[in-house]
Design an enzyme around this catalytic site. Structure first.
Site, mmCIF file in Angstrom:
data_model
loop_
_atom_site.group_PDB
_atom_site.id
_atom_site.type_symbol
_atom_site.label_atom_id
_atom_site.label_comp_id
_atom_site.label_asym_id
_atom_site.label_seq_id
_atom_site.Cartn_x
_atom_site.Cartn_y
_atom_site.Cartn_z
ATOM 1 N NE ARG A 136 6.514 0.033 10.040
ATOM 2 C CZ ARG A 136 5.370 0.146 9.378
ATOM 3 N NH1 ARG A 136 5.354 0.788 8.222
ATOM 4 N NH2 ARG A 136 4.262 -0.361 9.844
ATOM 5 N NE ARG A 178 7.873 -2.306 6.061
ATOM 6 C CZ ARG A 178 6.581 -1.977 6.128
ATOM 7 N NH1 ARG A 178 5.997 -1.404 5.081
ATOM 8 N NH2 ARG A 178 5.860 -2.244 7.200
ATOM 9 C CE LYS A 200 -2.278 -0.771 3.825
ATOM 10 N NZ LYS A 200 -1.720 -2.084 4.217
ATOM 11 N NE ARG A 224 -4.013 -0.606 9.487
ATOM 12 C CZ ARG A 224 -2.918 -0.013 8.997
ATOM 13 N NH1 ARG A 224 -2.953 1.217 8.558
ATOM 14 N NH2 ARG A 224 -1.800 -0.679 8.929
ATOM 15 N NE ARG A 251 2.220 -4.354 11.007
ATOM 16 C CZ ARG A 251 3.259 -4.213 10.171
ATOM 17 N NH1 ARG A 251 4.415 -4.754 10.439
ATOM 18 N NH2 ARG A 251 3.115 -3.507 9.067
HETATM 19 P P1 AMP Z 1 1.116 1.250 8.672
HETATM 20 O O1 AMP Z 1 2.302 2.112 8.430
HETATM 21 O O2 AMP Z 1 -0.044 1.624 7.814
HETATM 22 O O3 AMP Z 1 1.448 -0.215 8.618
HETATM 23 O O4 AMP Z 1 0.632 1.563 10.171
HETATM 24 C C1 AMP Z 1 1.481 1.295 11.273
HETATM 25 C C2 AMP Z 1 0.663 1.200 12.547
HETATM 26 O O5 AMP Z 1 -0.010 2.447 12.792
HETATM 27 C C3 AMP Z 1 -0.455 0.167 12.544
HETATM 28 O O6 AMP Z 1 0.000 -1.139 12.867
HETATM 29 C C4 AMP Z 1 -1.378 0.735 13.629
HETATM 30 O O7 AMP Z 1 -0.857 0.514 14.919
HETATM 31 C C5 AMP Z 1 -1.297 2.237 13.355
HETATM 32 N N1 AMP Z 1 -2.319 2.675 12.369
HETATM 33 C C6 AMP Z 1 -2.096 3.216 11.134
HETATM 34 N N2 AMP Z 1 -3.250 3.518 10.532
HETATM 35 C C7 AMP Z 1 -4.240 3.151 11.384
HETATM 36 C C8 AMP Z 1 -5.663 3.200 11.333
HETATM 37 N N3 AMP Z 1 -6.316 3.667 10.260
HETATM 38 N N4 AMP Z 1 -6.348 2.736 12.400
HETATM 39 C C9 AMP Z 1 -5.730 2.270 13.502
HETATM 40 N N5 AMP Z 1 -4.389 2.185 13.620
HETATM 41 C C10 AMP Z 1 -3.640 2.626 12.573
#
Ligand code: AMP
Length: 214
Positions: free
Chosen positions: A160, A127, A13, A88, A171
């Site tokens: 990360r 990653r 994404k 999400r 996740r």
């Molecule tokens: P990502 O970079 O999109 O993988 O997001 C990293 C982390 O941020 C996720 O594992 C969640 O802990 C938090 N996060 C990001 N976007 C959301 C969302 N829309 N709702 C809830 N938690 C989020």
């Protein structure tokens, strides 16, 4: 155009939404990036979000909705935007509909990046991201020219916190339970487009652009 990028962790994404953002000249809004920025700054939002993020769990809806509400009203979002990593949960999807509805707008396309769940663990474990500019690399699929150093800005690459295998499992589980039902929400609205997210990065971008035109 308001576009949502949707898919499992590791489906690409972030990478693809950044490429499409450049191609269409509209901003890419990543809630994950916004939250990581808040954690880096150590502000109130960052302090509240950090524990959830580090363990691989979702941050509570109210925190995310506040963030998005403020961001989409900014000037650079007038011509449209790409949402990466939001919504999400079903609550977030319903709130987004109502937020846009108040402005006489709606989500026009939801790009669903479809990938074999077995492949995402390898993608995420390998990653590496730049601690400064956020550019992403992969130890085998997209290695930097110099090991551990960002090609773009020369800063150190890091893994990360939530890209460790046990966090990835958490996740994927929260994706299955909380995020996957959002697909049905958008399918019902007739805005969902499926894109096979396996193969070469450039080819996937082309598939997305075609799907958005269709
Ligand atoms: P990502 O970079 O999109 O993988 O997001 C990293 C982390 O941020 C996720 O594992 C969640 O802990 C938090 N996060 C990001 N976007 C959301 C969302 N829309 N709702 C809830 N938690 C989020």
């Amino acid at each position: 155009m308001k576009i949502v990028f949707f898919g499992a962790p590791g489906s690409g994404k972030g990478t693809q939404s950044k490429r499409i953002s450049k191609a269409l000249s509209i901003p890419q809004l990543s809630t994950g990036d916004m939250l990581r920025e808040a954690v880096k700054k150590g502000n109130d939002l960052g302090k509240k979000a950090k524990g959830f993020m580090d363990s691989g769990n979702l941050v509570p809806d109210e925190l995310i909705l506040g963030l998005i509400r403020e961001r989409v009203l900014r000037e650079d979002c007038k011509a449209g935007y790409i949402l990466d990593g939001f919504p999400r949960t079903l609550t977030q999807a319903v709130e987004l509909d109502s937020m846009l509805g108040q402005l006489g707008e709606q989500v026009e396309k939801v790009v669903y990046l479809d990938i074999d769940p077995e492949k995402v663990v390898a993608r995420l474990v390998g990653r590496r991201v730049c601690g400064e500019c956020g550019e992403e690399f992969h130890v085998t699929n997209r290695p930097p020219v110099q090991k551990g150093i960002c090609d773009k800005c020369g800063a150190a690459l890091v893994q990360r916190e939530d890209d460790q295998e046990e966090k990835i499992r958490v996740r994927l589980e929260s994706y299955k339970l909380q995020t996957a039902p959002v697909e049905g929400h958008y399918r019902g609205q007739g805005v969902l487009v499926h894109v096979m997210a396996e193969g070469e990065i450039g080819q996937i971008t082309q598939r997305i652009l075609e799907a958005l035109r269709g």
